[in-house]
Structures are given as C-alpha cells and as structure tokens.
Design a protein around this motif. Structure first.
Motif, PDB file in Angstrom:
ATOM      1  N   TRP A  14     -15.748  -6.500  50.011  1.00 51.33           N
ATOM      2  CA  TRP A  14     -15.864  -6.681  49.203  1.00 51.33           C
ATOM      3  C   TRP A  14     -15.907  -5.754  47.793  1.00 51.33           C
ATOM      4  N   ALA A  15     -16.613  -4.887  48.222  1.00 53.46           N
ATOM      5  CA  ALA A  15     -16.570  -3.534  47.490  1.00 53.46           C
ATOM      6  C   ALA A  15     -15.376  -3.322  46.872  1.00 53.46           C
ATOM      7  N   TYR A  16     -14.346  -2.748  47.568  1.00 52.64           N
ATOM      8  CA  TYR A  16     -13.276  -2.808  47.602  1.00 52.64           C
ATOM      9  C   TYR A  16     -12.918  -3.512  46.378  1.00 52.64           C
ATOM     10  N   LEU A  17     -12.644  -5.327  46.884  1.00 55.54           N
ATOM     11  CA  LEU A  17     -12.413  -6.349  45.790  1.00 55.54           C
ATOM     12  C   LEU A  17     -12.510  -5.826  44.685  1.00 55.54           C
ATOM     13  N   PHE A  18     -14.074  -6.053  44.431  1.00 62.14           N
ATOM     14  CA  PHE A  18     -14.901  -5.758  42.850  1.00 62.14           C
ATOM     15  C   PHE A  18     -14.275  -4.593  42.694  1.00 62.14           C
ATOM     16  N   ALA A  19     -13.666  -3.420  43.258  1.00 64.07           N
ATOM     17  CA  ALA A  19     -13.189  -2.186  42.305  1.00 64.07           C
ATOM     18  C   ALA A  19     -12.199  -2.908  41.990  1.00 64.07           C
TER      19      ALA A  19
END
Length: 200
Positions: A155-160
């Motif tokens: 999720w952190a990758y997609l938010f980035a």
C-alpha cells in the motif's frame, strides 16, 4: 522530408498529449492525427488501432522505468541508514526529470491518468510495464523497512505512486497560494514520501 521514424515519433508525442487531456476512452485517432498534423491513414498504418498506439506510447517510454530499476539496483546496502531516501530517489527522480520538459510532462500526466483509471486493468500497460518494476521496489522497501505490518509495503508503494503522479499537475497548487512554490516541489515530494514510509 521527414523520415518514417520521425513521423512515428511525432505521432507518439501527439498521442501522449491527447490521451493525457482526454483519457483513453475520450481520445480518438482522428484527434491524435490532427494534433500530429498527420493523415489518419498514416496513424493507422503505424499503429493499427487506438489500443496499439496507446501501448506503443508506454513501450516507447519504458526507458524511464528501466532507469528507475537501474538506480534501485545500484543501491549498495538496502539496510543502510539512508536506504529509504535512496529508494525514493530511484523511484521518483527519473519521473521528475520529465517535468522539466514541456513535451515530456504530458507523458507524466498520462501515467497519472492510467494509474488512477479503473479500466486500466483491461489494457496491457500497468500489469505488464509497471507492475514488474513495482514488485522490485516493494521488495526493496521490505528490506529497508523490516517489521512493518502485513500489506504496509504494498500500500505504501501505491500511495507513493499517487503522490508522484499527482505532482505532474501544478495548476492546483498555484490556485491555492500566490507564492512561487513550484521550484520546491521535488524536495517536498521526496521528503513527504520518505516520511510516510518511515513513520506510516
């Protein structure tokens, strides 16, 4: 006389702009031909269909993702104290370089559209040209940030991705303030993503 390769390149550049403005469903081959100052038959000759042209844009720009992966692979120690910062630079800088050219930024804006379009899963762009790279960055984040809860790194990758792609449009921030903030955009973006990764 313009070469065949030159005509093809001009059509691709025109298509980036039209697709970025209109979206995949809204854009037409006729609009793209007009933007490229080319005959519709020539566009069809080179790319066959709208989907063929659309995919060709991303294949033509795949060097951006290749550079991101090369920078990621060059990080000597993913457990180093500044590994997260190095990962974010590898992730963001080749994309931010597109923002410096008024022609290239249309591709950055097109990526934002494709990344946020629910119908993108019907096209062989994100899954084939972006997800293999995404998995490598997620793997790197897992090494640099151990101990995070299940699903955090994905999720952190997609938010980035959301923060990075949104940064290609500067009109909104200009509407919110009369101060010249655009020149600080890249540093603020990197700091924002690093903080979200470290403290999220």
């Amino acid at each position: 006389m313009t070469s065949d390769g030159g005509r093809r390149a001009a059509i691709l550049r025109a298509a980036e702009k039209v697709f970025a403005r209109e979206g995949y469903d809204g854009a037409t081959m006729r609009q793209i031909a007009a933007e490229a100052d080319a005959k519709l038959s020539l566009v069809v000759y080179h790319f066959t269909s709208k989907l063929g042209l659309y995919v060709a844009i991303f294949e033509n720009r795949q060097y951006v993702n290749e550079e991101r992966l090369a920078r990621l692979a060059a990080i000597p120690d993913l457990r180093a104290e500044d590994a997260v910062e190095q990962i974010v630079h590898a992730f963001a800088d080749p994309v931010l370089a597109l923002h410096d050219d008024p022609d290239d930024i249309w591709f950055a804006r097109l990526v934002m559209r494709e990344a946020s379009d629910p119908s993108s899963q019907e096209r062989p762009v994100i899954a084939e040209l972006f997800d293999p790279m995404a998995r490598e960055f997620i793997k790197a984040l897992r090494a640099a940030l151990p101990g995070k809860p299940d699903g955090f790194h994905h999720w952190a990758y997609l938010f980035a991705v959301g923060a990075l792609t949104k940064s290609s449009y500067e009109v909104r921030v200009s509407n919110l303030t009369d101060k010249p903030l655009i020149d600080r955009k890249q540093d603020i973006l990197r700091s924002f993503i690093v903080a979200a990764l470290r403290y999220g």
